[in-house]
Design a protein around this motif. Structure first.
Motif, PDB file in Angstrom:
ATOM      1  N   LEU A 102      -4.188   5.619   1.366  1.00  0.00           N
ATOM      2  CA  LEU A 102      -5.015   5.758   0.612  1.00  0.00           C
ATOM      3  C   LEU A 102      -4.100   4.515   0.067  1.00  0.00           C
ATOM      4  N   ILE A 103      -5.403   3.164   0.110  1.00  0.00           N
ATOM      5  CA  ILE A 103      -5.317   2.309  -1.137  1.00  0.00           C
ATOM      6  C   ILE A 103      -6.658   1.867  -1.742  1.00  0.00           C
ATOM      7  N   SER A 104      -7.028   2.921  -2.240  1.00  0.00           N
ATOM      8  CA  SER A 104      -8.603   2.903  -2.675  1.00  0.00           C
ATOM      9  C   SER A 104      -7.845   2.367  -4.418  1.00  0.00           C
ATOM     10  N   ASN A 105      -9.434   1.598  -4.769  1.00  0.00           N
ATOM     11  CA  ASN A 105      -9.442   1.277  -6.579  1.00  0.00           C
ATOM     12  C   ASN A 105      -8.742   0.547  -6.566  1.00  0.00           C
ATOM     13  N   ASN A 106      -8.447  -1.082  -5.530  1.00  0.00           N
ATOM     14  CA  ASN A 106      -7.268  -1.732  -5.385  1.00  0.00           C
ATOM     15  C   ASN A 106      -8.091  -3.298  -5.434  1.00  0.00           C
ATOM     16  N   GLN A 107      -7.616  -4.462  -5.289  1.00  0.00           N
ATOM     17  CA  GLN A 107      -8.564  -5.631  -4.771  1.00  0.00           C
ATOM     18  C   GLN A 107      -8.105  -6.116  -3.326  1.00  0.00           C
ATOM     19  N   VAL A 108      -8.181  -5.206  -2.517  1.00  0.00           N
ATOM     20  CA  VAL A 108      -7.982  -5.357  -1.071  1.00  0.00           C
ATOM     21  C   VAL A 108      -9.386  -6.161  -0.361  1.00  0.00           C
ATOM     22  N   GLY A 109      -9.018  -7.258   0.217  1.00  0.00           N
ATOM     23  CA  GLY A 109     -10.282  -8.107   0.286  1.00  0.00           C
ATOM     24  C   GLY A 109     -10.438  -8.469   1.342  1.00  0.00           C
ATOM     25  N   SER A 110      -9.135  -8.109   2.412  1.00  0.00           N
ATOM     26  CA  SER A 110      -9.490  -7.866   4.134  1.00  0.00           C
ATOM     27  C   SER A 110      -7.584  -7.158   4.701  1.00  0.00           C
ATOM     28  N   VAL A 111      -8.317  -6.645   6.152  1.00  0.00           N
ATOM     29  CA  VAL A 111      -7.537  -6.040   6.466  1.00  0.00           C
ATOM     30  C   VAL A 111      -7.571  -6.436   8.040  1.00  0.00           C
ATOM     31  N   ASP A 112      -6.729  -6.188   8.681  1.00  0.00           N
ATOM     32  CA  ASP A 112      -6.379  -6.981  10.284  1.00  0.00           C
ATOM     33  C   ASP A 112      -6.671  -5.496  10.886  1.00  0.00           C
ATOM     34  N   PRO A 113      -7.754  -5.938  11.827  1.00  0.00           N
ATOM     35  CA  PRO A 113      -7.949  -5.035  12.815  1.00  0.00           C
ATOM     36  C   PRO A 113      -7.478  -5.194  13.956  1.00  0.00           C
ATOM     37  N   GLN A 114      -6.870  -6.116  14.494  1.00  0.00           N
ATOM     38  CA  GLN A 114      -6.007  -6.651  15.275  1.00  0.00           C
ATOM     39  C   GLN A 114      -4.977  -5.190  15.341  1.00  0.00           C
ATOM     40  N   LYS A 115      -4.262  -5.483  14.296  1.00  0.00           N
ATOM     41  CA  LYS A 115      -2.932  -5.025  13.947  1.00  0.00           C
ATOM     42  C   LYS A 115      -3.329  -3.605  13.765  1.00  0.00           C
ATOM     43  N   MET A 116      -4.305  -3.177  13.165  1.00  0.00           N
ATOM     44  CA  MET A 116      -4.480  -1.697  12.896  1.00  0.00           C
ATOM     45  C   MET A 116      -5.143  -1.069  13.918  1.00  0.00           C
ATOM     46  N   LYS A 117      -5.349  -1.655  14.603  1.00  0.00           N
ATOM     47  CA  LYS A 117      -5.706  -0.895  15.954  1.00  0.00           C
ATOM     48  C   LYS A 117      -4.437  -0.436  16.911  1.00  0.00           C
ATOM     49  N   MET A 118      -3.341  -1.104  16.508  1.00  0.00           N
ATOM     50  CA  MET A 118      -1.794  -0.996  17.106  1.00  0.00           C
ATOM     51  C   MET A 118      -1.562   0.333  16.654  1.00  0.00           C
ATOM     52  N   MET A 119      -2.673   0.462  15.403  1.00  0.00           N
ATOM     53  CA  MET A 119      -1.385   1.711  14.664  1.00  0.00           C
ATOM     54  C   MET A 119      -2.300   3.415  15.279  1.00  0.00           C
ATOM     55  N   GLU A 120      -1.300   3.427  16.312  1.00  0.00           N
ATOM     56  CA  GLU A 120      -2.529   4.856  17.261  1.00  0.00           C
ATOM     57  C   GLU A 120      -2.308   5.912  16.645  1.00  0.00           C
ATOM     58  N   ASN A 121      -1.329   6.375  15.471  1.00  0.00           N
ATOM     59  CA  ASN A 121      -1.196   7.436  14.998  1.00  0.00           C
ATOM     60  C   ASN A 121      -2.252   7.954  13.522  1.00  0.00           C
ATOM     61  N   LEU A 122      -2.589   6.306  13.408  1.00  0.00           N
ATOM     62  CA  LEU A 122      -3.709   6.104  11.706  1.00  0.00           C
ATOM     63  C   LEU A 122      -4.871   7.596  11.520  1.00  0.00           C
ATOM     64  N   THR A 123      -5.203   7.883  10.996  1.00  0.00           N
ATOM     65  CA  THR A 123      -5.929   9.147  11.009  1.00  0.00           C
ATOM     66  C   THR A 123      -7.630   8.698   9.593  1.00  0.00           C
ATOM     67  N   THR A 124      -6.547   8.204   8.915  1.00  0.00           N
ATOM     68  CA  THR A 124      -7.318   8.144   7.195  1.00  0.00           C
ATOM     69  C   THR A 124      -6.827   7.231   6.914  1.00  0.00           C
ATOM     70  N   LEU A 125      -7.867   6.351   6.713  1.00  0.00           N
ATOM     71  CA  LEU A 125      -8.108   5.177   5.666  1.00  0.00           C
ATOM     72  C   LEU A 125      -8.941   5.147   4.520  1.00  0.00           C
ATOM     73  N   ASP A 126      -8.196   4.885   3.211  1.00  0.00           N
ATOM     74  CA  ASP A 126      -8.963   4.785   2.614  1.00  0.00           C
ATOM     75  C   ASP A 126      -8.974   3.813   1.343  1.00  0.00           C
ATOM     76  N   LEU A 127     -10.885   2.909   2.274  1.00  0.00           N
ATOM     77  CA  LEU A 127     -10.213   1.668   1.465  1.00  0.00           C
ATOM     78  C   LEU A 127     -11.707   1.542  -0.041  1.00  0.00           C
ATOM     79  N   GLN A 128     -11.554   2.376  -0.411  1.00  0.00           N
ATOM     80  CA  GLN A 128     -12.725   2.353  -0.966  1.00  0.00           C
ATOM     81  C   GLN A 128     -12.050   1.919  -2.647  1.00  0.00           C
ATOM     82  N   ASN A 129     -13.804   1.754  -3.407  1.00  0.00           N
ATOM     83  CA  ASN A 129     -13.387   0.246  -4.653  1.00  0.00           C
ATOM     84  C   ASN A 129     -12.479  -0.915  -4.450  1.00  0.00           C
ATOM     85  N   ASN A 130     -13.102  -1.503  -3.364  1.00  0.00           N
ATOM     86  CA  ASN A 130     -12.249  -2.786  -3.203  1.00  0.00           C
ATOM     87  C   ASN A 130     -13.058  -3.937  -2.991  1.00  0.00           C
ATOM     88  N   ASP A 131     -12.318  -5.100  -3.071  1.00  0.00           N
ATOM     89  CA  ASP A 131     -13.221  -6.527  -3.105  1.00  0.00           C
ATOM     90  C   ASP A 131     -13.440  -6.749  -1.938  1.00  0.00           C
TER      91      ASP A 131
END
Length: 521
Positions: A443-472
């Motif tokens: 949960l990382i909403s309401n920050n200034q996140v400008g990018s995510v790395d989809p290749q690295k995130m794909k390796m996170m096989e247990n990740l089921t919830t990603l909250d990126l609301q209200n970022n950049d």
């Protein structure tokens, strides 16, 4: 307890064969000798397959010699090819931690109940269709993981396990939620990704200590008013069900996290849900008819608002295993708070709503026991290494601080499942998170996140919830659509133009499909 490290300089394929039989496996003598001294035996990830080099072992039968290690306390056998538990296994009466995950087990023998010292049992990712009724004889069992099996029912005897604290039953075929009349210490119940159709008062009324209730991806149509009985509940996941309305009484719970995405809710507007848990609870409370609180509600509010007789809540330490020094506006945690723990077991720390500028150094004293830490609503601008040694940490709440980075040493938090970084100052998703493969919720909403790395995130096989609301986020990389394990992806409130709002409103599955279709070929 740390797992047994590899014995340096040994040929891991040089050893004996179990009982003289050619079972296609071999185990080094050095490991057994070390196990006799340390009480720990790790046979996972050691390439124990003759003539082959694989990322995991290929053990199909356990060596008989293992049953002679009567003082063994920890045994790790995950990622093998075991189809059954060999006779004599029940002789390991001192075993406390047993990991049999990621094998091909179809049954658990009733004799397993003789493992009376067992505290932690991991049976996840097997092919179990049932559990033995005798499992309730494991009087010390605290942590039972049966995720990713074929369970259709749970023996009613399991509900009599008084010591059980964590129960994982995700990704099975359960149609009914069991009742837990004797599990008064149960803190976490994970039954997501099943086929449960009904939640009733009988399922809830005995869960006096429950902190986490995961009901996501089921077939629930309603939530009973008796949900208000779960006074300790902090995290409730109801996402991806068939719920059309919620009881207003839910607003009186002191939830930290409430997931509702993927339900056909008619009584709460989407814009309220998108604002987060506290706004939803506030809305529900506003709908409660103003006819005066019930007697039970009045008593609860009084108990919560009256100042405690001492600065440290000793009762919470002893009965709930919580070290609570929250909402004091303190710049430091007094020594008397940590001194009060004494010889008691503490699994949760709540130092939220203070003025802390750094992690309290004495938290390291609790590193062998703490699984839940709440440091939200403080003034932390950096994370010191005191936090990184909490090896049993599964839940970490750091929201509403001044953080813009996380230390690389957090990679050592090998059990962390949920991290809340909302309302901080992050400009990118911290790199270290990509390497914590146990993470299920970020949960990382309401920050200034400008990018995510989809290749690295794909390796996170247990990740089921990603909250990126209200970022950049100016754009969403199409490759993020390949993260097919995501069940909840929240992107509202970012400046990107695509996907359009109409796609976002259709939910996570539609978003991922849309992104996949845009991947360049």
């Amino acid at each position: 307890m740390s797992r047994l490290k590899r014995i340096a300089g040994q040929d891991l394929r040089a050893g004996f064969k179990a009982g003289g039989r050619d079972c296609g496996t071999s185990v080094p003598q050095g490991l057994l000798k070390a196990a006799r001294k340390s009480g720990q035996l790790n046979l996972s990830g050691r390439n124990l397959s003759e003539g082959k080099t694989q990322s995991h072992n290929k053990l199909k039968i356990l060596p008989e010699e293992i049953t002679n290690l009567r003082n063994l306390k920890c045994l790790y056998l995950q990622h093998n090819e075991l189809t059954c538990i060999s006779e004599g296994f029940e002789q390991l009466s001192n075993l406390e931690d047993l990991d049999l995950s990621n094998n091909h087990l179809t049954t658990v023998p009733a004799s397993f109940s003789s493992l009376s010292s067992l505290v932690r049992l991991n049976l996840s990712s097997n092919e179990l269709k049932s559990l033995p009724a005798e499992i309730n004889r494991m009087k010390r069992l605290k942590h039972l993981d049966c995720n990713s099996n074929l369970l259709e029912t749970i023996p009613p005897e399991l509900a009599g396990m008084e010591s059980l604290e964590l129960l994982y039953l995700r990704r099975n075929k359960l149609r009914f939620l069991p009742e837990f009349p004797s599990c008064s210490l149960l803190k976490e119940l994970h039954v997501g990704e099943n086929q449960i159709e009904m939640l009733e008062a009988e399922h809830l009324k005995h869960l006096n200590s429950i902190l986490v209730l995961d009901l996501r991806d089921n077939k629930l149509k309603s939530v009973p008013d008796e949900i208000i009985l779960l006074r300790s509940l902090e995290r409730l996941d109801l996402s991806n069900n068939d719920i059309s309305s919620l009881p207003y009484s839910l607003g009186n719970l002191h939830l930290k996290f409430l997931a509702l995405e993927g339900n056909p809710l008619r009584t709460i507007r989407r814009e309220i849900i998108s604002k987060g848990t506290q706004e939803v609870l506030k809305y529900l409370r506003s709908k409660i008819k103003d006819d005066g609180p019930s007697q039970s509600e009045s008593a609860t509010e009084t108990a919560m608002t009256l100042p405690s007789e001492s600065r440290v809540n000793i009762h919470a330490i002893i009965t709930l295993k919580i070290l609570d020094y929250s909402d004091k506006q303190a710049t430091l945690i007094p020594d008397e708070v940590f001194d009060a723990v004494k010889s008691n077991i503490v699994t949760s720390i709540n130092f939220s709503k203070n003025q802390l500028c750094e992690i309290p150094k004495r938290m390291v004293e609790l590193k062998e026991m703490v699984s839940d830490v709440d440091l939200s609503f403080n003034k932390l601008s950096f994370i010191s290494l005191e936090l990184c040694v909490l090896q049993k940490l599964t839940f970490l709440d750091l929201r509403n601080n001044f953080l813009n980075s996380l230390p690389e040493e957090m990679e050592s938090l090998v059990r962390l499942q949920t991290i809340n970084l909302s309302f901080n100052r992050f400009k990118m998703l911290p790199e270290v998170l990509y390497r914590i493969f146990t993470l299920e919720t970020i949960l990382i909403s309401n920050n200034q996140v400008g990018s995510v790395d989809p290749q690295k995130m794909k390796m996170m096989e247990n990740l089921t919830t990603l909250d990126l609301q209200n970022n950049d986020l100016l754009q969403i990389p199409p490759e993020l659509g390949n993260c097919v394990n995501l069940r909840t992806l929240l992107l509202d409130g970012n400046p990107f133009r695509v996907p359009r709002a109409a796609i976002l409103m259709k939910g996570t599955a539609a978003i991922l499909e849309y992104l996949r279709d845009r991947i360049p070929t």
